[in-house]
Design an enzyme around this catalytic site. Structure first.
Site, mmCIF file in Angstrom:
data_model
loop_
_atom_site.group_PDB
_atom_site.id
_atom_site.type_symbol
_atom_site.label_atom_id
_atom_site.label_comp_id
_atom_site.label_asym_id
_atom_site.label_seq_id
_atom_site.Cartn_x
_atom_site.Cartn_y
_atom_site.Cartn_z
ATOM 1 N N CYS A 80 0.315 3.645 2.754
ATOM 2 C CA CYS A 80 0.943 2.915 4.264
ATOM 3 C C CYS A 80 2.492 3.236 4.150
ATOM 4 C CB CYS A 80 0.640 1.528 4.204
ATOM 5 S SG CYS A 80 -1.183 0.785 4.059
ATOM 6 N N CYS B 236 0.726 -1.187 0.007
ATOM 7 C CA CYS B 236 -0.078 -0.025 -0.222
ATOM 8 C C CYS B 236 0.752 1.420 0.038
ATOM 9 C CB CYS B 236 -0.999 0.124 1.290
ATOM 10 S SG CYS B 236 -1.829 1.561 1.544
#
Length: 430
Positions: free
Chosen positions: A61, A58
């Protein structure tokens, strides 16, 4: 004698294992790595812990991770430490499922073991400022003008601020505890005339509600009884007029009052700003309603749910129940450019007298709209379906078709679909 010795050995090993695990769980200023073996222990070990459920692939992230690393030592150094931790939810799927994780990154803040969604900022300094709210005193006691200024500055702009002037802290204590997660509370014991001018009140006792991010404030002079005081505090958790966007929409999901929504062409136009001032005056006189606005230019998809777009006569006013229904007032469906204050009064009068037409929001309901983006399970299902379809096609081809190429196509299709859906997940959060 062998059985007691075996039991003693097992207990010793168990204790040693727990001891080593406990040693790992320290508020030492580092972001803890949690998994299914130590998650519950971490939640029970720390009064305050923010957990980042992330996925290694991600992008958002990856950008969040260094911010957490930077914030962790600052939060660990507070009088009441706040611990930061993370869980690889893509790997520990049962843990993610248990905590209803359907997007990356998802942050949850646990206070004494009780989880709440974290919807605050993600830059390190702002994240620290935001989280300090949850370990602050229920009611802060301020003894000078400088203490008041320091308190307001430290509180930041994320939460409303209540300051009681000439007010005993016991009067607002119960409300401060009730709304601890939503606002700052304080009482000023000593202050000057300059403070009275700055915070625009002319007598005591009084309770001032500030919304720094919206540059709005309201003053309450009593009566300081539970019902009246409670209504003032609750109504001022929101600004007088709420500009609607994805973040502020979340604030309305638990709101019980009806929402007077004004749909503008462009929020930034001078005529729109003048109308917003009139809406603030109307909101002050009608505290039983929430007033809000949204620009078609700013959020076209949302405005379209109420049949408002560039071809509609704007501004348009409706009363929304926060879910699937809204009401237009017959004869005041939109506002003309002249004397808009009178038209707003007519709109409110017509609504209260029942001269309305009930309508249904286009598309998903309010709650569906909030959760409309893909979740983890949706991604998995889509990837599985695409992979199966490609596999079935490859099986049906001629035997001399190169199977390696077919498998590559399957892998590529599955990967593309996953990356596309995953990008949708990231957009949900940021």
């Amino acid at each position: 004698m062998r059985l007691p010795m075996i039991i003693l050995l097992v207990l010793t090993i168990w204790k040693a294992g727990n001891g080593s695990r406990a040693n790992e769980l320290k508020a030492d200023g580092k972001v803890l790595e949690l998994d299914e073996s130590n998650f519950d222990s971490a939640i029970s070990s720390f009064d305050y812990i923010l957990v980042d459920f992330y996925a290694p692939w991600c992008g958002h992230c990856k950008r969040l991770s260094p911010q957490l690393d930077e914030a962790a030592p600052v939060l660990a150094g507070l009088n009441e430490p706040i611990v930061l931790a993370k869980v690889n939810a893509d790997k520990f799927t049962r843990l993610a499922s248990k905590h209803d994780i359907d997007g990356y990154p998802t942050l949850k803040f646990f206070m004494h073991g009780v989880p709440m969604e974290y919807n605050g900022p993600r830059k390190a300094d702002l994240l620290v400022q935001y989280l300090k709210k949850f370990v602050a005193p229920d009611v802060s006691i301020l003894s000078s003008d400088s203490a008041i200024n320091d308190f307001v500055e430290a509180a930041g702009t994320f939460f409303p601020i209540y300051i009681g002037f000439g007010l005993n802290e016991t009067v607002i204590y119960n409300l401060a505890v009730k709304y601890k997660k939503k606002a700052w509370f304080s009482v000023a014991k000593d202050f000057s005339d300059d403070a009275m001018v700055l915070y625009d009140f002319d007598k005591v006792p009084s309770l001032v509600a500030l919304h720094p991010s919206y540059k709005q404030q309201s003053v309450f002079y009593g009566p300081f009884e539970d019902s009246f005081l409670g209504d003032f505090v609750k109504q001022n958790l929101l600004p007088l007029v709420v500009p609607l966007n994805y973040e502020t929409l979340k604030l309305l999901k638990d709101e019980e009052r009806k929402i007077v929504l004004t749909i503008l062409n462009d929020e930034d136009e001078d005529q729109s700003q003048n109308l917003i001032k009139l809406l603030k005056a109307a909101a002050s006189a009608n505290p039983d309603l929430v007033f809000s606005y949204v620009g078609v230019e700013q959020w076209e998809d949302f405005a379209d749910k109420f049949e408002a777009n560039q071809k509609t006569k704007l501004p348009k006013m409706i009363v929304w129940n926060g879910n699937e229904e809204y009401f237009s007032v017959i004869g005041v469906e939109s506002l003309d450019a002249e004397d808009q204050g009178t038209q707003i009064s007519r709109f409110l009068e017509g609504y209260r007298e029942g001269r309305t037409e009930r309508k249904t929001v286009k598309g998903p309901s309010f709650m569906d709209f909030i959760h409309s983006l893909f979740g983890i399970r949706t991604v998995y299902i889509l990837v599985f379906i695409v992979a199966m379809m490609m596999l079935i096609q490859s099986i049906g081809k001629e035997d001399d078709m190169p199977r390696v190429g077919s498998q590559d196509a399957v892998d590529h299709a599955g990967s593309s679909e996953a990356e596309s859906s995953r990008y949708g997940l990231e957009k949900k959060e940021d």
